[in-house]
Design a protein around this motif. Structure first.
Motif, short mmCIF file in Angstrom:
data_model
loop_
_atom_site.label_atom_id
_atom_site.label_comp_id
_atom_site.label_asym_id
_atom_site.label_seq_id
_atom_site.Cartn_x
_atom_site.Cartn_y
_atom_site.Cartn_z
N GLY A 199 -0.22 -4.71 -10.16
CA GLY A 199 1.09 -4.53 -9.55
C GLY A 199 1.48 -5.75 -8.73
N VAL A 200 2.79 -5.94 -8.59
CA VAL A 200 3.34 -7.05 -7.79
C VAL A 200 4.49 -6.50 -6.95
CG1 VAL A 200 4.52 -9.29 -7.85
CG2 VAL A 200 2.73 -8.77 -9.52
N LEU A 201 4.50 -6.88 -5.68
CA LEU A 201 5.59 -6.52 -4.77
C LEU A 201 6.36 -7.78 -4.40
CD1 LEU A 201 7.09 -4.53 -2.83
CD2 LEU A 201 5.40 -5.21 -1.10
N SER A 204 0.82 -1.21 0.00
CA SER A 204 0.00 0.00 0.00
C SER A 204 0.86 1.26 0.00
CB SER A 204 -0.92 -0.01 1.22
OG SER A 204 -1.59 1.21 1.34
N ARG A 205 1.81 1.33 0.91
CA ARG A 205 2.63 2.54 1.06
C ARG A 205 3.42 2.86 -0.21
NH1 ARG A 205 6.00 3.29 6.35
NH2 ARG A 205 3.93 3.86 7.09
N LEU A 206 3.86 1.83 -0.92
CA LEU A 206 4.62 2.03 -2.16
C LEU A 206 3.70 2.21 -3.37
CD1 LEU A 206 7.44 -0.61 -1.55
CD2 LEU A 206 7.60 1.88 -1.30
N HIS A 207 2.40 2.23 -3.14
CA HIS A 207 1.37 2.46 -4.17
C HIS A 207 1.33 1.36 -5.24
CE1 HIS A 207 0.36 6.37 -2.53
NE2 HIS A 207 1.65 6.54 -2.36
N VAL A 208 1.76 0.17 -4.89
CA VAL A 208 1.70 -0.92 -5.85
C VAL A 208 0.23 -1.27 -6.14
CG1 VAL A 208 2.46 -3.29 -6.35
CG2 VAL A 208 3.92 -1.77 -5.01
N TRP A 209 -0.64 -1.06 -5.20
CA TRP A 209 -2.07 -1.33 -5.36
C TRP A 209 -2.76 -0.29 -6.24
CZ3 TRP A 209 -5.36 2.55 -4.01
CH2 TRP A 209 -4.81 3.57 -3.24
#
Length: 181
Positions: free
Chosen positions: A98-100, A86-91
């Motif tokens: 997106g994939v983390l 969430s914090r890295l805005h991957v969503w």
């Protein structure tokens, strides 16, 4: 019974000991650049967005939950990966694809977090195989090889389902550089 609290304290100390410097030692500038290039190349093959995050240890708030409330460490690691997702805005990508790739050095744990559209199209067993292969490489000290293979593995999973747009170049929604915490 006393063994469990002792183990929890050792885990806590390990997390407090490892920090961003350890993440930077694990991913020196040359490797960070190779990972950035590999992520950029990956994103040219599909419309998904990929982020890598390597963290030394969990923040104290997570450790407190482990010590005080006895939240199991695997659950905390998963919660942290979701929070960073969430914090890295991957969503927050246009197509929810997106994939983390998250590595926690203190626990030697790996989490792959995929957004909604990816989770609907890619089988959970494929993600498990990627985590297993990356874990194997890391266990044998092949940090660079494992991370590069993980990026390639995510690419192979995304490419068939998320074709790049045919109408020319699209903006890069997220930075390609690995996040080192």
């Amino acid at each position: 019974m006393a063994e469990q609290p002792t183990r929890a304290w050792y885990a806590t100390l390990r997390h407090l000991w490892l920090d961003e410097r350890d993440a930077r030692r694990a991913v020196p500038p040359a490797l960070a650049e190779r990972l950035r290039e590999r992520v950029a190349a990956s994103e040219r093959r599909h419309s998904g967005q990929l982020r890598i995050c390597v963290e030394g240890g969990l923040p104290p708030s997570y450790l407190w939950r482990h010590l005080r409330w006895r939240v199991p460490m695997p659950k905390l690691v998963h919660q942290r990966a979701l929070m960073l997702f969430s914090r890295l805005h991957v969503w927050d990508t246009e197509h929810n694809n997106g994939v983390l790739i998250y590595l926690l050095l203190a626990e030697r744990r790996i989490e792959l977090v995929a957004d909604r559209a990816v989770a609907r199209r890619v089988d959970a067993q494929a993600w498990s195989a990627l985590v297993r292969d990356l874990g194997e490489a890391l266990h044998h000290g092949r940090f660079e090889q494992g991370l590069l293979q993980a990026v390639d593995g995510v690419t192979e999973l995304l490419a068939p389902h998320f074709r790049p747009a045919d109408d020319g170049p699209r903006p890069n929604e997220l930075p390609d550089e690995p996040v080192l915490r």
